[in-house]
Scaffold this active site. Structure first.
Site, PDB file in Angstrom:
ATOM      1  N   GLU A  71       0.815  -1.215   0.000  1.00  0.00           N
ATOM      2  CA  GLU A  71       0.000   0.000   0.000  1.00  0.00           C
ATOM      3  C   GLU A  71       0.846   1.262   0.000  1.00  0.00           C
ATOM      4  O   GLU A  71       0.548   2.229  -0.713  1.00  0.00           O
ATOM      5  CB  GLU A  71      -0.936   0.015   1.214  1.00  0.00           C
ATOM      6  CG  GLU A  71      -1.772   1.284   1.280  1.00  0.00           C
ATOM      7  CD  GLU A  71      -2.750   1.328   2.443  1.00  0.00           C
ATOM      8  OE1 GLU A  71      -3.629   2.206   2.431  1.00  0.00           O
ATOM      9  OE2 GLU A  71      -2.632   0.484   3.354  1.00  0.00           O
ATOM     10  N   ASP A  90      -0.757  -5.054   3.047  1.00  0.00           N
ATOM     11  CA  ASP A  90      -1.240  -3.851   3.723  1.00  0.00           C
ATOM     12  C   ASP A  90      -0.602  -3.865   5.100  1.00  0.00           C
ATOM     13  O   ASP A  90      -0.946  -4.698   5.946  1.00  0.00           O
ATOM     14  CB  ASP A  90      -2.768  -3.859   3.837  1.00  0.00           C
ATOM     15  CG  ASP A  90      -3.314  -2.518   4.330  1.00  0.00           C
ATOM     16  OD1 ASP A  90      -2.535  -1.754   4.920  1.00  0.00           O
ATOM     17  OD2 ASP A  90      -4.508  -2.256   4.134  1.00  0.00           O
ATOM     18  N   ILE A  92      -0.763  -1.925   7.743  1.00  0.00           N
ATOM     19  CA  ILE A  92      -1.767  -1.752   8.802  1.00  0.00           C
ATOM     20  C   ILE A  92      -3.108  -1.508   8.123  1.00  0.00           C
ATOM     21  O   ILE A  92      -3.350  -0.406   7.611  1.00  0.00           O
ATOM     22  CB  ILE A  92      -1.444  -0.593   9.763  1.00  0.00           C
ATOM     23  CG1 ILE A  92      -0.058  -0.749  10.381  1.00  0.00           C
ATOM     24  CG2 ILE A  92      -2.503  -0.514  10.869  1.00  0.00           C
ATOM     25  CD1 ILE A  92       0.342   0.388  11.325  1.00  0.00           C
ATOM     26  N   ASP A 238      -6.017  -4.838   0.567  1.00  0.00           N
ATOM     27  CA  ASP A 238      -7.031  -4.976   1.610  1.00  0.00           C
ATOM     28  C   ASP A 238      -7.707  -6.348   1.579  1.00  0.00           C
ATOM     29  O   ASP A 238      -8.226  -6.799   2.602  1.00  0.00           O
ATOM     30  CB  ASP A 238      -8.120  -3.903   1.443  1.00  0.00           C
ATOM     31  CG  ASP A 238      -7.597  -2.497   1.590  1.00  0.00           C
ATOM     32  OD1 ASP A 238      -6.979  -2.204   2.630  1.00  0.00           O
ATOM     33  OD2 ASP A 238      -7.813  -1.679   0.675  1.00  0.00           O
TER      34      ASP A 238
END
Length: 309
Positions: A71, A90, A92, A238
Protein backbone atom coordinates in the site's frame (compact mmCIF):
# COMPACT_ATOMS: atom_id res chain seq x y z
CA UNK A 1 10.43 -20.97 -12.36
CA UNK A 2 9.63 -23.68 -9.83
CA UNK A 3 6.15 -23.90 -8.38
CA UNK A 4 5.88 -21.81 -5.20
CA UNK A 5 5.98 -23.78 -1.97
CA UNK A 6 2.81 -22.45 -0.39
CA UNK A 7 3.47 -23.95 3.04
CA UNK A 8 6.91 -22.37 3.27
CA UNK A 9 5.48 -19.04 2.12
CA UNK A 10 2.70 -19.32 4.69
CA UNK A 11 5.17 -20.01 7.49
CA UNK A 12 7.33 -17.02 6.55
CA UNK A 13 4.30 -14.73 6.32
CA UNK A 14 3.16 -15.83 9.77
CA UNK A 15 6.58 -15.01 11.21
CA UNK A 16 6.57 -11.63 9.47
CA UNK A 17 3.04 -10.92 10.71
CA UNK A 18 4.09 -11.55 14.30
CA UNK A 19 7.07 -9.21 13.90
CA UNK A 20 4.76 -6.56 12.45
CA UNK A 21 2.41 -7.06 15.38
CA UNK A 22 5.21 -6.37 17.84
CA UNK A 23 6.04 -3.18 15.95
CA UNK A 24 2.43 -2.01 16.11
CA UNK A 25 2.08 -2.76 19.81
CA UNK A 26 5.29 -0.89 20.64
CA UNK A 27 4.19 2.21 18.72
CA UNK A 28 2.25 5.06 20.27
CA UNK A 29 0.31 6.58 17.39
CA UNK A 30 -2.10 9.47 17.79
CA UNK A 31 -4.00 11.92 15.66
CA UNK A 32 -1.13 14.34 16.21
CA UNK A 33 1.48 11.94 14.84
CA UNK A 34 -0.49 10.78 11.80
CA UNK A 35 -0.63 12.27 8.33
CA UNK A 36 -3.19 12.09 5.56
CA UNK A 37 -3.06 10.81 1.99
CA UNK A 38 -6.25 12.16 0.44
CA UNK A 39 -8.40 13.65 3.19
CA UNK A 40 -8.85 13.68 6.97
CA UNK A 41 -10.34 10.16 6.90
CA UNK A 42 -7.43 8.60 4.94
CA UNK A 43 -4.64 8.36 7.51
CA UNK A 44 -1.09 7.08 7.36
CA UNK A 45 1.49 6.80 10.16
CA UNK A 46 5.21 6.25 10.33
CA UNK A 47 4.43 2.77 11.64
CA UNK A 48 2.62 1.92 8.37
CA UNK A 49 5.74 2.83 6.44
CA UNK A 50 8.14 1.10 8.85
CA UNK A 51 6.13 -2.14 8.81
CA UNK A 52 5.97 -2.21 5.02
CA UNK A 53 9.72 -1.63 4.77
CA UNK A 54 10.34 -4.56 7.13
CA UNK A 55 7.94 -6.78 5.16
CA UNK A 56 9.36 -5.97 1.73
CA UNK A 57 12.95 -6.38 2.96
CA UNK A 58 12.31 -9.81 4.44
CA UNK A 59 10.33 -11.04 1.45
CA UNK A 60 12.80 -9.78 -1.15
CA UNK A 61 15.64 -11.41 0.75
CA UNK A 62 13.97 -14.83 0.71
CA UNK A 63 12.08 -14.58 -2.59
CA UNK A 64 13.96 -12.07 -4.77
CA UNK A 65 12.23 -13.18 -7.98
CA UNK A 66 8.67 -12.71 -6.72
CA UNK A 67 6.78 -9.46 -7.21
CA UNK A 68 5.69 -7.24 -4.33
CA UNK A 69 2.79 -4.81 -4.07
CA UNK A 70 2.42 -2.73 -0.92
CA UNK A 71 0.00 0.00 0.00
CA UNK A 72 2.65 2.51 0.99
CA UNK A 73 4.84 1.96 -2.12
CA UNK A 74 2.03 1.63 -4.68
CA UNK A 75 2.44 4.00 -7.64
CA UNK A 76 -0.79 4.85 -9.53
CA UNK A 77 -0.54 3.91 -13.18
CA UNK A 78 2.70 1.99 -12.67
CA UNK A 79 1.97 -0.74 -10.11
CA UNK A 80 -0.08 -3.59 -11.58
CA UNK A 81 -1.00 -7.10 -10.46
CA UNK A 82 0.11 -9.72 -13.00
CA UNK A 83 0.06 -13.51 -13.29
CA UNK A 84 3.50 -13.70 -11.67
CA UNK A 85 3.79 -14.92 -8.07
CA UNK A 86 3.10 -11.77 -6.06
CA UNK A 87 3.12 -10.77 -2.40
CA UNK A 88 0.46 -8.19 -1.58
CA UNK A 89 0.80 -6.27 1.69
CA UNK A 90 -1.24 -3.85 3.72
CA UNK A 91 1.08 -3.04 6.63
CA UNK A 92 -1.77 -1.75 8.80
CA UNK A 93 -5.29 -2.32 7.58
CA UNK A 94 -7.42 -0.11 9.79
CA UNK A 95 -4.98 2.74 10.30
CA UNK A 96 -7.72 4.98 11.70
CA UNK A 97 -8.49 2.31 14.30
CA UNK A 98 -4.77 2.03 15.02
CA UNK A 99 -4.47 5.79 15.61
CA UNK A 100 -7.47 5.73 17.96
CA UNK A 101 -6.34 2.51 19.73
CA UNK A 102 -9.57 0.84 18.64
CA UNK A 103 -8.76 -2.90 18.63
CA UNK A 104 -9.63 -3.67 15.01
CA UNK A 105 -6.45 -3.24 12.99
CA UNK A 106 -4.14 -5.80 11.45
CA UNK A 107 -1.43 -6.60 8.98
CA UNK A 108 -2.75 -8.25 5.83
CA UNK A 109 -0.34 -10.42 3.83
CA UNK A 110 -1.55 -12.14 0.67
CA UNK A 111 0.21 -14.19 -1.97
CA UNK A 112 -1.24 -14.66 -5.45
CA UNK A 113 -0.35 -16.96 -8.32
CA UNK A 114 -1.98 -16.26 -11.69
CA UNK A 115 -3.87 -13.52 -9.80
CA UNK A 116 -5.52 -16.15 -7.58
CA UNK A 117 -5.16 -15.64 -3.80
CA UNK A 118 -3.19 -18.70 -2.70
CA UNK A 119 -1.94 -17.81 0.78
CA UNK A 120 -3.48 -15.41 3.25
CA UNK A 121 -2.24 -14.22 6.65
CA UNK A 122 -4.03 -11.60 8.75
CA UNK A 123 -2.85 -10.73 12.23
CA UNK A 124 -4.60 -8.48 14.75
CA UNK A 125 -1.95 -7.98 17.45
CA UNK A 126 -4.20 -6.17 19.89
CA UNK A 127 -6.49 -9.21 20.14
CA UNK A 128 -3.67 -11.68 19.34
CA UNK A 129 -5.75 -13.27 16.58
CA UNK A 130 -4.02 -14.83 13.59
CA UNK A 131 -6.16 -15.74 10.55
CA UNK A 132 -4.49 -17.94 7.93
CA UNK A 133 -5.32 -19.86 4.79
CA UNK A 134 -3.52 -21.89 2.14
CA UNK A 135 -5.18 -22.76 -1.16
CA UNK A 136 -6.57 -26.29 -0.97
CA UNK A 137 -5.62 -26.76 2.69
CA UNK A 138 -8.26 -24.87 4.66
CA UNK A 139 -8.16 -21.76 6.81
CA UNK A 140 -7.69 -21.28 10.54
CA UNK A 141 -7.86 -18.89 13.47
CA UNK A 142 -5.01 -19.15 15.97
CA UNK A 143 -5.09 -17.34 19.30
CA UNK A 144 -2.52 -17.11 22.07
CA UNK A 145 0.78 -16.45 20.30
CA UNK A 146 1.67 -13.67 22.74
CA UNK A 147 1.00 -15.87 25.77
CA UNK A 148 2.85 -18.83 24.32
CA UNK A 149 -0.22 -21.08 24.60
CA UNK A 150 -1.67 -21.26 21.11
CA UNK A 151 -5.14 -22.54 20.28
CA UNK A 152 -5.92 -23.27 16.64
CA UNK A 153 -9.42 -23.64 15.22
CA UNK A 154 -10.49 -24.45 11.69
CA UNK A 155 -12.80 -22.01 9.94
CA UNK A 156 -15.68 -21.52 9.96
CA UNK A 157 -15.90 -21.44 13.74
CA UNK A 158 -19.35 -23.01 13.81
CA UNK A 159 -21.45 -25.30 11.66
CA UNK A 160 -22.70 -23.17 8.77
CA UNK A 161 -26.43 -22.52 8.74
CA UNK A 162 -28.44 -22.00 5.56
CA UNK A 163 -28.45 -18.47 4.18
CA UNK A 164 -32.10 -17.60 4.68
CA UNK A 165 -31.98 -14.11 3.19
CA UNK A 166 -31.01 -10.55 3.97
CA UNK A 167 -33.62 -10.23 6.71
CA UNK A 168 -31.66 -12.79 8.71
CA UNK A 169 -28.20 -11.47 7.84
CA UNK A 170 -25.49 -9.60 9.70
CA UNK A 171 -23.70 -7.50 7.10
CA UNK A 172 -20.28 -5.90 7.11
CA UNK A 173 -20.10 -2.56 5.31
CA UNK A 174 -17.75 0.41 5.31
CA UNK A 175 -18.10 4.09 4.47
CA UNK A 176 -14.52 4.30 3.23
CA UNK A 177 -12.56 7.53 2.94
CA UNK A 178 -14.46 8.88 -0.10
CA UNK A 179 -17.30 10.94 1.38
CA UNK A 180 -18.72 12.59 -1.74
CA UNK A 181 -19.70 11.77 -5.30
CA UNK A 182 -21.69 8.97 -6.92
CA UNK A 183 -20.02 6.11 -5.02
CA UNK A 184 -20.80 7.74 -1.67
CA UNK A 185 -24.40 8.33 -2.75
CA UNK A 186 -24.80 4.68 -3.76
CA UNK A 187 -23.39 3.46 -0.45
CA UNK A 188 -25.63 5.79 1.54
CA UNK A 189 -28.74 4.65 -0.32
CA UNK A 190 -27.84 0.95 -0.02
CA UNK A 191 -27.07 1.22 3.71
CA UNK A 192 -30.40 2.94 4.29
CA UNK A 193 -32.32 0.34 2.29
CA UNK A 194 -30.60 -2.56 4.04
CA UNK A 195 -31.47 -1.15 7.46
CA UNK A 196 -35.00 0.11 6.74
CA UNK A 197 -38.14 -1.83 7.64
CA UNK A 198 -39.88 -3.85 4.98
CA UNK A 199 -42.92 -1.61 5.38
CA UNK A 200 -40.73 1.25 4.17
CA UNK A 201 -39.26 -0.73 1.28
CA UNK A 202 -36.15 -1.90 3.09
CA UNK A 203 -34.53 -5.30 3.62
CA UNK A 204 -34.64 -5.09 7.45
CA UNK A 205 -31.32 -6.90 7.90
CA UNK A 206 -30.35 -8.00 11.40
CA UNK A 207 -27.78 -5.19 11.47
CA UNK A 208 -24.79 -3.55 9.78
CA UNK A 209 -21.24 -3.71 11.16
CA UNK A 210 -18.38 -1.31 10.35
CA UNK A 211 -15.11 -2.76 11.63
CA UNK A 212 -12.90 -0.26 9.83
CA UNK A 213 -10.79 -3.00 8.23
CA UNK A 214 -11.65 -4.86 5.03
CA UNK A 215 -9.27 -7.69 5.94
CA UNK A 216 -10.93 -8.24 9.32
CA UNK A 217 -14.39 -8.03 7.76
CA UNK A 218 -13.42 -10.84 5.39
CA UNK A 219 -12.08 -12.84 8.33
CA UNK A 220 -15.43 -12.40 10.10
CA UNK A 221 -17.27 -13.71 7.03
CA UNK A 222 -14.86 -16.64 6.75
CA UNK A 223 -15.48 -17.44 10.42
CA UNK A 224 -19.25 -17.33 9.92
CA UNK A 225 -19.58 -14.38 12.30
CA UNK A 226 -20.83 -12.11 9.50
CA UNK A 227 -22.95 -13.35 6.61
CA UNK A 228 -21.91 -10.79 4.00
CA UNK A 229 -19.32 -8.09 3.44
CA UNK A 230 -20.05 -5.51 0.72
CA UNK A 231 -17.41 -2.97 -0.18
CA UNK A 232 -16.29 -0.58 -2.87
CA UNK A 233 -13.13 1.48 -2.90
CA UNK A 234 -10.66 -0.76 -1.12
CA UNK A 235 -7.62 -2.21 -2.87
CA UNK A 236 -5.94 -5.53 -3.61
CA UNK A 237 -3.84 -5.25 -0.44
CA UNK A 238 -7.03 -4.98 1.61
CA UNK A 239 -8.59 -8.18 0.25
CA UNK A 240 -5.94 -10.57 -1.13
CA UNK A 241 -5.25 -12.34 2.17
CA UNK A 242 -8.86 -12.38 3.33
CA UNK A 243 -10.04 -13.69 -0.04
CA UNK A 244 -7.91 -16.83 0.33
CA UNK A 245 -9.05 -17.34 3.93
CA UNK A 246 -12.69 -16.85 2.92
CA UNK A 247 -12.65 -19.35 0.06
CA UNK A 248 -10.86 -21.96 2.16
CA UNK A 249 -13.67 -21.62 4.73
CA UNK A 250 -16.33 -22.29 2.08
CA UNK A 251 -17.12 -18.67 1.29
CA UNK A 252 -17.24 -16.96 -2.08
CA UNK A 253 -16.29 -13.60 -3.55
CA UNK A 254 -18.15 -11.89 -6.36
CA UNK A 255 -18.25 -8.31 -7.57
CA UNK A 256 -19.78 -5.48 -5.57
CA UNK A 257 -21.78 -4.28 -8.56
CA UNK A 258 -24.90 -6.18 -9.67
CA UNK A 259 -24.25 -8.96 -12.19
CA UNK A 260 -20.50 -9.15 -11.65
CA UNK A 261 -19.97 -12.85 -11.00
CA UNK A 262 -16.23 -12.73 -11.84
CA UNK A 263 -14.58 -10.49 -9.28
CA UNK A 264 -10.86 -9.78 -9.55
CA UNK A 265 -8.42 -9.15 -6.73
CA UNK A 266 -7.66 -5.65 -8.00
CA UNK A 267 -11.24 -4.86 -9.06
CA UNK A 268 -11.94 -2.63 -6.01
CA UNK A 269 -15.60 -3.71 -5.70
CA UNK A 270 -16.40 -6.81 -3.68
CA UNK A 271 -19.22 -8.87 -2.23
CA UNK A 272 -18.11 -11.67 0.10
CA UNK A 273 -20.56 -14.33 1.33
CA UNK A 274 -19.93 -16.91 4.04
CA UNK A 275 -19.97 -20.64 3.48
CA UNK A 276 -23.00 -22.90 3.76
CA UNK A 277 -23.45 -26.57 4.56
CA UNK A 278 -23.33 -27.36 0.85
CA UNK A 279 -20.14 -25.41 0.18
CA UNK A 280 -17.08 -27.19 -1.21
CA UNK A 281 -14.32 -24.68 -0.36
CA UNK A 282 -13.62 -24.14 -4.05
CA UNK A 283 -14.92 -20.61 -4.51
CA UNK A 284 -17.84 -21.79 -6.64
CA UNK A 285 -21.18 -20.20 -5.73
CA UNK A 286 -23.79 -22.65 -4.42
CA UNK A 287 -27.54 -22.13 -4.56
CA UNK A 288 -27.85 -20.64 -1.07
CA UNK A 289 -25.07 -18.16 -1.75
CA UNK A 290 -26.50 -17.35 -5.17
CA UNK A 291 -29.85 -16.42 -3.64
CA UNK A 292 -28.50 -13.94 -1.12
CA UNK A 293 -26.07 -12.46 -3.67
CA UNK A 294 -28.93 -11.74 -6.06
CA UNK A 295 -31.01 -10.33 -3.20
CA UNK A 296 -28.15 -8.00 -2.25
CA UNK A 297 -27.69 -6.92 -5.86
CA UNK A 298 -31.43 -6.18 -6.05
CA UNK A 299 -31.02 -3.77 -3.12
CA UNK A 300 -28.22 -2.00 -5.00
CA UNK A 301 -30.49 -1.83 -8.05
CA UNK A 302 -29.27 0.15 -11.05
CA UNK A 303 -26.46 1.80 -9.14
CA UNK A 304 -22.90 0.95 -10.11
CA UNK A 305 -19.82 1.95 -8.19
CA UNK A 306 -16.78 3.01 -10.19
CA UNK A 307 -13.23 3.24 -8.87
CA UNK A 308 -10.01 3.73 -10.81
CA UNK A 309 -7.47 0.95 -10.38
Amino acid sequence: MAEPNLQEIHDLLVDIAHEAGRMMLSARPSNLSSGTKKNSADLVTETDRAVETMVSTRLSTTYPSYAFIGEETYVPGQTHLTDAPTFICDPIDGTTNFVHAFPAFCISLGFTVNRVPSVGVIYNPMLDELWTGIKGRGSYLTRGALSGVERRERLPLREPEPLAGLDGALIGAEWGSDRSGVNFEIKSKVFTKLAASKENGGAMVHSLRCLGSAALNLAMVAAGQQDIFWEGGCWAWDVAAGWCILVEAGGVMVGGNPGDWEATVDGRKYLAVRGTRDGKNDGVVDEGQKGIIEEMWAVIGDGKMFYES
